[in-house]
Design a protein around this motif. Structure first.
Motif, PDB file in Angstrom:
ATOM      1  N   GLN A  15      -6.299  -5.580  -7.887  1.00 29.97           N
ATOM      2  CA  GLN A  15      -5.578  -6.156  -9.095  1.00 29.97           C
ATOM      3  C   GLN A  15      -4.609  -5.185  -9.435  1.00 29.97           C
ATOM      4  O   GLN A  15      -3.686  -5.566 -10.183  1.00 29.97           O
ATOM      5  CB  GLN A  15      -6.986  -6.146  -9.768  1.00 29.97           C
ATOM      6  CG  GLN A  15      -8.037  -7.144  -9.661  1.00 29.97           C
ATOM      7  CD  GLN A  15      -7.597  -8.404  -9.882  1.00 29.97           C
ATOM      8  OE1 GLN A  15      -6.963  -9.007 -10.889  1.00 29.97           O
ATOM      9  NE2 GLN A  15      -7.356  -9.327  -8.890  1.00 29.97           N
ATOM     10  N   SER A  16      -4.711  -3.940  -9.269  1.00 31.09           N
ATOM     11  CA  SER A  16      -3.648  -2.932  -9.807  1.00 31.09           C
ATOM     12  C   SER A  16      -2.309  -3.245  -9.196  1.00 31.09           C
ATOM     13  O   SER A  16      -1.456  -3.071  -9.806  1.00 31.09           O
ATOM     14  CB  SER A  16      -4.194  -1.538  -9.583  1.00 31.09           C
ATOM     15  OG  SER A  16      -5.258  -1.275 -10.154  1.00 31.09           O
ATOM     16  N   ILE A  17      -2.390  -3.705  -7.783  1.00 30.53           N
ATOM     17  CA  ILE A  17      -1.419  -4.016  -7.224  1.00 30.53           C
ATOM     18  C   ILE A  17      -0.737  -5.168  -7.618  1.00 30.53           C
ATOM     19  O   ILE A  17       0.659  -5.362  -7.953  1.00 30.53           O
ATOM     20  CB  ILE A  17      -1.335  -3.884  -5.665  1.00 30.53           C
ATOM     21  CG1 ILE A  17      -1.743  -2.589  -4.948  1.00 30.53           C
ATOM     22  CG2 ILE A  17      -0.324  -4.577  -5.044  1.00 30.53           C
ATOM     23  CD1 ILE A  17      -2.107  -2.644  -3.667  1.00 30.53           C
ATOM     24  N   THR A  40      17.278   5.040  -9.732  1.00 31.76           N
ATOM     25  CA  THR A  40      16.808   6.146 -10.443  1.00 31.76           C
ATOM     26  C   THR A  40      16.234   5.941 -11.818  1.00 31.76           C
ATOM     27  O   THR A  40      15.673   6.652 -12.620  1.00 31.76           O
ATOM     28  CB  THR A  40      18.220   7.094 -10.693  1.00 31.76           C
ATOM     29  OG1 THR A  40      19.217   6.501 -11.324  1.00 31.76           O
ATOM     30  CG2 THR A  40      18.374   7.699  -9.365  1.00 31.76           C
ATOM     31  N   ALA A  41      16.431   4.569 -12.118  1.00 29.75           N
ATOM     32  CA  ALA A  41      15.954   4.057 -13.590  1.00 29.75           C
ATOM     33  C   ALA A  41      14.508   3.803 -13.534  1.00 29.75           C
ATOM     34  O   ALA A  41      13.951   3.382 -14.821  1.00 29.75           O
ATOM     35  CB  ALA A  41      16.743   2.788 -13.922  1.00 29.75           C
ATOM     36  N   ARG A  42      13.858   3.905 -12.356  1.00 30.38           N
ATOM     37  CA  ARG A  42      12.290   3.639 -12.390  1.00 30.38           C
ATOM     38  C   ARG A  42      11.571   4.450 -11.237  1.00 30.38           C
ATOM     39  O   ARG A  42      12.203   5.087 -10.404  1.00 30.38           O
ATOM     40  CB  ARG A  42      12.239   1.968 -12.059  1.00 30.38           C
ATOM     41  CG  ARG A  42      12.754   1.648 -10.561  1.00 30.38           C
ATOM     42  CD  ARG A  42      12.451   0.223 -10.256  1.00 30.38           C
ATOM     43  NE  ARG A  42      12.556  -0.141  -8.645  1.00 30.38           N
ATOM     44  CZ  ARG A  42      12.475  -1.312  -8.309  1.00 30.38           C
ATOM     45  NH1 ARG A  42      12.243  -2.242  -8.945  1.00 30.38           N
ATOM     46  NH2 ARG A  42      12.470  -1.424  -7.108  1.00 30.38           N
ATOM     47  N   PRO A  43      10.378   4.401 -11.696  1.00 28.67           N
ATOM     48  CA  PRO A  43       9.337   5.200 -10.462  1.00 28.67           C
ATOM     49  C   PRO A  43       9.286   4.621  -9.382  1.00 28.67           C
ATOM     50  O   PRO A  43       9.348   3.294  -9.417  1.00 28.67           O
ATOM     51  CB  PRO A  43       8.290   5.634 -11.556  1.00 28.67           C
ATOM     52  CG  PRO A  43       8.215   4.547 -12.422  1.00 28.67           C
ATOM     53  CD  PRO A  43       9.635   4.278 -12.676  1.00 28.67           C
ATOM     54  N   LEU A  44       8.798   5.204  -8.346  1.00 29.32           N
ATOM     55  CA  LEU A  44       8.145   4.589  -7.057  1.00 29.32           C
ATOM     56  C   LEU A  44       6.766   5.042  -7.091  1.00 29.32           C
ATOM     57  O   LEU A  44       6.355   6.029  -7.456  1.00 29.32           O
ATOM     58  CB  LEU A  44       9.001   5.110  -5.840  1.00 29.32           C
ATOM     59  CG  LEU A  44       8.624   4.386  -4.429  1.00 29.32           C
ATOM     60  CD1 LEU A  44       8.996   2.784  -4.446  1.00 29.32           C
ATOM     61  CD2 LEU A  44       9.176   5.106  -3.558  1.00 29.32           C
ATOM     62  N   ALA A  63       3.469  -7.747 -11.131  1.00 32.88           N
ATOM     63  CA  ALA A  63       3.757  -8.539 -12.458  1.00 32.88           C
ATOM     64  C   ALA A  63       4.582  -7.777 -13.437  1.00 32.88           C
ATOM     65  O   ALA A  63       5.347  -8.447 -13.941  1.00 32.88           O
ATOM     66  CB  ALA A  63       2.647  -9.486 -12.874  1.00 32.88           C
ATOM     67  N   ALA A  64       4.152  -6.610 -13.759  1.00 35.33           N
ATOM     68  CA  ALA A  64       4.824  -5.792 -14.888  1.00 35.33           C
ATOM     69  C   ALA A  64       6.434  -5.413 -14.477  1.00 35.33           C
ATOM     70  O   ALA A  64       7.182  -5.615 -15.374  1.00 35.33           O
ATOM     71  CB  ALA A  64       4.044  -4.639 -15.113  1.00 35.33           C
ATOM     72  N   GLY A  65       6.767  -5.327 -13.310  1.00 32.54           N
ATOM     73  CA  GLY A  65       7.789  -5.225 -12.794  1.00 32.54           C
ATOM     74  C   GLY A  65       8.542  -3.605 -13.266  1.00 32.54           C
ATOM     75  O   GLY A  65       9.857  -3.764 -13.524  1.00 32.54           O
ATOM     76  N   ARG A  66       7.742  -2.588 -13.747  1.00 26.04           N
ATOM     77  CA  ARG A  66       8.268  -1.589 -14.170  1.00 26.04           C
ATOM     78  C   ARG A  66       8.476  -0.546 -12.999  1.00 26.04           C
ATOM     79  O   ARG A  66       8.919   0.709 -13.593  1.00 26.04           O
ATOM     80  CB  ARG A  66       7.355  -1.028 -15.287  1.00 26.04           C
ATOM     81  CG  ARG A  66       7.312  -1.927 -16.262  1.00 26.04           C
ATOM     82  CD  ARG A  66       6.157  -1.466 -17.410  1.00 26.04           C
ATOM     83  NE  ARG A  66       5.604  -2.532 -18.486  1.00 26.04           N
ATOM     84  CZ  ARG A  66       6.650  -2.531 -19.621  1.00 26.04           C
ATOM     85  NH1 ARG A  66       7.780  -1.918 -19.724  1.00 26.04           N
ATOM     86  NH2 ARG A  66       6.212  -3.391 -20.518  1.00 26.04           N
ATOM     87  N   CYS A  67       8.263  -0.865 -11.731  1.00 35.42           N
ATOM     88  CA  CYS A  67       8.521   0.194 -10.758  1.00 35.42           C
ATOM     89  C   CYS A  67       8.583  -0.281  -9.522  1.00 35.42           C
ATOM     90  O   CYS A  67       8.544  -1.506  -9.420  1.00 35.42           O
ATOM     91  CB  CYS A  67       7.186   1.248 -10.778  1.00 35.42           C
ATOM     92  SG  CYS A  67       5.743   0.343 -10.118  1.00 35.42           S
ATOM     93  N   GLY A  68       9.054   0.561  -8.550  1.00 30.55           N
ATOM     94  CA  GLY A  68       9.024   0.053  -7.175  1.00 30.55           C
ATOM     95  C   GLY A  68       7.914   0.152  -6.518  1.00 30.55           C
ATOM     96  O   GLY A  68       7.034   1.515  -7.105  1.00 30.55           O
ATOM     97  N   LEU A  69       7.307  -0.422  -5.685  1.00 29.32           N
ATOM     98  CA  LEU A  69       6.093  -0.325  -5.098  1.00 29.32           C
ATOM     99  C   LEU A  69       5.900  -0.249  -3.856  1.00 29.32           C
ATOM    100  O   LEU A  69       6.361  -0.973  -2.839  1.00 29.32           O
ATOM    101  CB  LEU A  69       5.187  -1.815  -5.385  1.00 29.32           C
ATOM    102  CG  LEU A  69       3.695  -1.847  -5.154  1.00 29.32           C
ATOM    103  CD1 LEU A  69       3.080  -0.593  -6.264  1.00 29.32           C
ATOM    104  CD2 LEU A  69       3.066  -2.993  -5.565  1.00 29.32           C
TER     105      LEU A  69
END
Length: 313
Positions: free
Chosen positions: A120-122, A64-68, A127-133
């Motif tokens: 490139q966006s993926i 819950t601490a990050r978006p998907l 690399a940023a690690g701010r969300c689940g992909l």
């Protein structure tokens, strides 16, 4: 000093919760975003019939601490969004709540361009690690002439500028050099190192503030388990264990295997402590008794005094 930018936002129906467009001066790109509940209106927009890249964003059920996030591209974005709106058993995606699509005002983006932008966006999001992909592992698309790759490099930098303004932080570059601005000299100075200790558990963690991130440095230590109540930052703690950012060593603590960016000092303090914690009073400037909160107040006071002196001159 970083130069300012102008971004033009337009509320399509006058509602802040409805459809929104965004443009940057001297950029051919165009952003359109809106909630899934307004998808029927969004797909009727002319932008959706163009070639573009899109982002589906929703809560991560496992953290819950990050978006998907799901990143896609299409020659006909409206058609793809309608497919994604189907139930999962019919090939759709249930998780997303908002969508943002990026197209070109001059309609010069080709299928090759958007496949490159998607790739490139993926890679940058991973690399940023701010969300689940949601995409999983994506192939690297390199079938683009060198000149076009240069154009798309500029294009994606504008995307990374505009998305945070629209509330999407997942593509923002992970901070690597801890600095804070010295406005009087128009330069940057090293951020102080902050330290949090748990003497009872022989745990020490160090961090620095970078832009709007609070970076816990590699080699810092944390509790080996979450001992606080469920909820809060427990999901984030568990995710860092799963991702290998926190690894249990020979001692009675976990170790940060790399620098990790937190949204706040309290989030960082909670993960280190294994329970909820007030980061403003838990972190101290290294070698002093000054808390993070006191240090921050000092920075604000210095800026106020400098501003007053500039006015007086």
């Amino acid at each position: 000093m970083t130069q300012g930018r102008s971004i033009r936002l337009f509320l399509v129906d006058g509602s802040p919760n409805g459809l929104l467009t965004a443009e940057i001066m001297n950029w051919t790109g165009h952003a359109l975003t809106g909630p899934r509940s307004r998808l029927s209106e969004l797909v009727k927009r002319p932008e959706c019939s163009r070639t573009g890249i899109y982002f589906l964003v929703g809560p991560d059920p496992d953290n819950t601490a990050r978006p998907l996030v799901y990143i896609g591209e299409s020659d006909d974005v409206a058609k793809r969004l309608k497919q994604h709106n189907q139930p999962e058993e019919k090939g759709g995606k249930d998780f997303w709540e908002r969508v943002c699509l990026i197209t070109s005002k001059d309609q010069n983006l080709t299928k090759a361009h958007v496949k490159y932008l998607e790739s490139q966006s993926i890679a940058l999001t991973t690399a940023a690690g701010r969300c689940g992909l949601k995409n999983g592992t994506a192939h690297e698309y390199i079938n683009l002439p060198e000149a076009d790759q240069a154009d798309m490099a500029f294009f994606i930098e504008q995307i990374r500028t505009i998305l945070p303004v629209l509330g999407f932080d997942f593509l923002r570059e992970a901070a690597t050099k801890p600095v804070h601005a010295d406005s009087s000299a128009n330069t940057t100075l090293p951020s102080p190192t902050f330290e949090l200790t748990l003497p009872r558990h022989n745990i020490t963690a160090k961090a620095q503030e970078v832009d709007s991130d609070f970076i816990v440095l590699a080699g810092s230590q944390a509790r080996t388990e979450w001992v606080g109540t469920d909820g809060g930052y427990k999901g984030l703690y568990d995710q860092l264990i799963t991702d290998g950012v926190l690894v249990e060593g020979e001692g009675k603590f976990c170790t940060f295997t790399k620098d990790h960016a937190f949204s706040s000092p309290s989030a960082a303090a909670a993960v280190v402590s294994g329970r909820s914690a007030n980061g403003r009073i838990s972190w101290f400037v290294e070698g002093s008794k000054t808390t993070y909160g006191e240090w921050q107040a000092q920075q604000v006071e210095c800026e106020t005094i400098e501003a007053a002196e500039d006015i007086a001159q």
